[in-house]
Write an enzyme that holds these catalytic residues in place. Structure first.
Site, short mmCIF file in Angstrom:
data_model
loop_
_atom_site.label_atom_id
_atom_site.label_comp_id
_atom_site.label_asym_id
_atom_site.label_seq_id
_atom_site.Cartn_x
_atom_site.Cartn_y
_atom_site.Cartn_z
N THR A 94 25.93 35.01 32.64
CA THR A 94 25.40 34.94 31.43
C THR A 94 24.23 34.10 31.35
OG1 THR A 94 27.44 35.70 30.30
CG2 THR A 94 25.58 34.87 29.10
N LYS B 186 23.94 41.52 26.09
CA LYS B 186 25.06 40.74 26.23
C LYS B 186 25.16 39.33 24.94
CE LYS B 186 28.11 37.59 27.91
NZ LYS B 186 29.85 38.26 27.93
N LYS C 127 27.70 28.51 24.10
CA LYS C 127 26.68 28.75 25.13
C LYS C 127 25.97 30.10 24.71
CE LYS C 127 25.80 30.39 29.45
NZ LYS C 127 26.37 30.95 31.07
P1 NAD Z 1 32.89 28.59 36.67
O1 NAD Z 1 32.13 27.39 36.22
O2 NAD Z 1 34.29 28.94 36.89
O3 NAD Z 1 32.02 29.29 38.00
C1 NAD Z 1 30.69 28.95 38.34
C2 NAD Z 1 30.90 28.75 39.86
O4 NAD Z 1 29.45 28.46 40.16
C3 NAD Z 1 31.62 27.36 40.11
O5 NAD Z 1 32.51 27.47 41.15
C4 NAD Z 1 30.15 26.36 40.92
O6 NAD Z 1 30.62 25.63 41.90
C5 NAD Z 1 29.51 27.44 41.28
N1 NAD Z 1 27.94 27.29 41.61
C6 NAD Z 1 27.27 26.41 40.74
N2 NAD Z 1 26.09 26.30 41.20
C7 NAD Z 1 26.09 26.98 42.62
C8 NAD Z 1 25.03 27.22 43.60
N3 NAD Z 1 23.81 26.74 43.62
N4 NAD Z 1 25.56 27.76 44.79
C9 NAD Z 1 26.93 28.50 44.86
N5 NAD Z 1 27.73 27.85 43.67
C10 NAD Z 1 27.58 27.49 42.76
O7 NAD Z 1 32.10 29.49 35.56
P2 NAD Z 1 32.69 31.11 35.06
O8 NAD Z 1 33.72 31.05 34.11
O9 NAD Z 1 32.86 31.80 36.40
O10 NAD Z 1 31.17 31.87 34.62
C11 NAD Z 1 30.19 32.22 35.36
C12 NAD Z 1 29.28 32.87 34.67
O11 NAD Z 1 30.11 34.14 33.84
C13 NAD Z 1 28.74 32.18 33.46
O12 NAD Z 1 27.52 32.34 33.58
C14 NAD Z 1 29.45 32.55 32.16
O13 NAD Z 1 28.90 32.27 31.11
C15 NAD Z 1 29.67 33.81 32.45
N6 NAD Z 1 31.00 34.32 31.71
C16 NAD Z 1 32.23 33.72 31.64
C17 NAD Z 1 33.37 34.30 31.00
C18 NAD Z 1 34.53 33.48 31.06
O14 NAD Z 1 35.38 34.08 30.30
N7 NAD Z 1 34.67 32.70 31.98
C19 NAD Z 1 32.94 35.64 30.49
C20 NAD Z 1 31.69 36.35 30.62
C21 NAD Z 1 30.64 35.67 30.97
#
Ligand code: NAD
Length: 295
Positions: free
Chosen positions: A93, A168, A243
């Protein structure tokens, strides 16, 4: 079977990549966190020690990263790594401007691209029941749809590049505003001596009906599966709601759209996070609203 590179194996990306493996795809995963790579390997994903290793031979690259700056940085790196014709999909997102920047980078690579953010949270990611909101050309959508179907139940083509992110943030602005509205109604009902169940029974079958009430009811009782019955554990954390509301306000500023309630909802969630509740479910904001009334 498609050879897929998955970048970002966190709370969402880890289980999404695991579902691609279950559907028979060959998935190589990369994350800056070694612990996330290790967990993914346990779920059948091949671990990679670098982005270049993850994407070598890949027919499709998927990113699931925290913010726009992470996505554009990784997609920039991809410009020197991917052969023409690779499909690149971002499921994070992020702001619409970064999403469009990412599409431009894909154009430079002569690759097909989709912005495909999701709704459904970590539960939907694990169950493979996410909704994908997709922006990109018809051709890119046709290429990506069968892959997204391995991770989701509903795949909606919203329009041109950036349209998925636009859908979204508009959806989540409705969600943030409606949750606060439902919380306020329960707060007023309490002051008026109306029971939670009575308000729920009426509003859930009347014009006040909405997802924040019928699926995610912010008071314990009427909807047993809602986070209110589980100590307000997320679910969908208040920090993530903030966010998404902030992204909606950034977009409103850039486009000149009037979103006074979205603006106020963002302010209230910022206050809630500042008070130390970013990790609580976003429905827990009912406590802060009650405190504003002094009880
Ligand atoms: P998270 O923090 O658990 O996972 C993100 C991952 O990306 C981490 O493991 C981090 O180490 C990795 N990362 C960061 N920079 C990187 C890079 N340059 N190369 C490789 N890996 C890298 O976050 P999440 O909860 O999995 O969310 C991910 C996305 O999904 C976000 O944009 C969030 O807004 C969206 N989202 C989350 C949810 C939820 O309920 N958690 C729901 C809908 C959407």
């Amino acid at each position: 079977m498609t050879k897929i590179a998955f970048v970002g194996l966190g709370n969402m990306g880890g289980p999404m990549a695991a579902n691609l493996v279950k559907a028979g795809h060959e998935v190589r995963g990369f994350d800056l966190s070694e612990a996330s790579v290790k967990a993914a390997v346990a779920a059948g994903i091949k671990g990679a020690g670098a982005l270049s290793e993850a994407v070598s031979d890949a027919e499709c690259v998927i990113t699931m990263l925290p913010k726009g700056q992470h996505v554009t940085a990784v997609w920039s790196d991809l410009t020197t790594l991917l052969p023409e014709g690779t499909l690149v999909i971002d499921c994070s997102t992020i702001d619409v401007e970064s999403a469009r920047k990412a599409h431009k980078l894909a154009e430079v690579m002569n690759c097909s691209a989709l912005d495909a953010p999701v709704s459904g949270g970590t539960g939907g990611a694990a169950a493979g029941t996410l909704t994908f909101m997709v922006g990109g050309t018809e051709k890119a959508f046709a290429m990506g749809k069968p892959i997204l179907e391995a991770m989701g139940r509903k795949i909606v083509h919203c329009g041109a590049p950036g349209a998925g992110q636009a859908a979204k943030i508009c959806n989540n602005m409705i969600l943030g505003i409606s949750m606060i509205g439902v919380c306020e109604a329960f707060g007023l009902a309490e002051k008026l001596g109306l029971s939670h169940q009575a308000l729920f029974d009426v509003a859930s079958t009347s014009s006040g009906q909405c997802w924040s009430l019928t699926t995610y009811c912010p008071v314990p009782g009427p909807v047993p599966t809602s986070p209110a019955n589980h100590d307000y554990k997320p679910g969908f954390a208040a920090a993530l709601m903030l966010k998404d509301l902030s992204l909606s306000q950034e977009a409103a500023r850039q486009t000149g759209a009037a979103t006074p309630l979205g603006h106020h909802a963002a302010e209230l969630y910022a206050e809630f996070e500042k008070a130390g509740h970013g990790g609580d479910d976003f429905s827990a904001i009912i406590h802060m609203l009650r405190e504003k009334a002094g009880g």
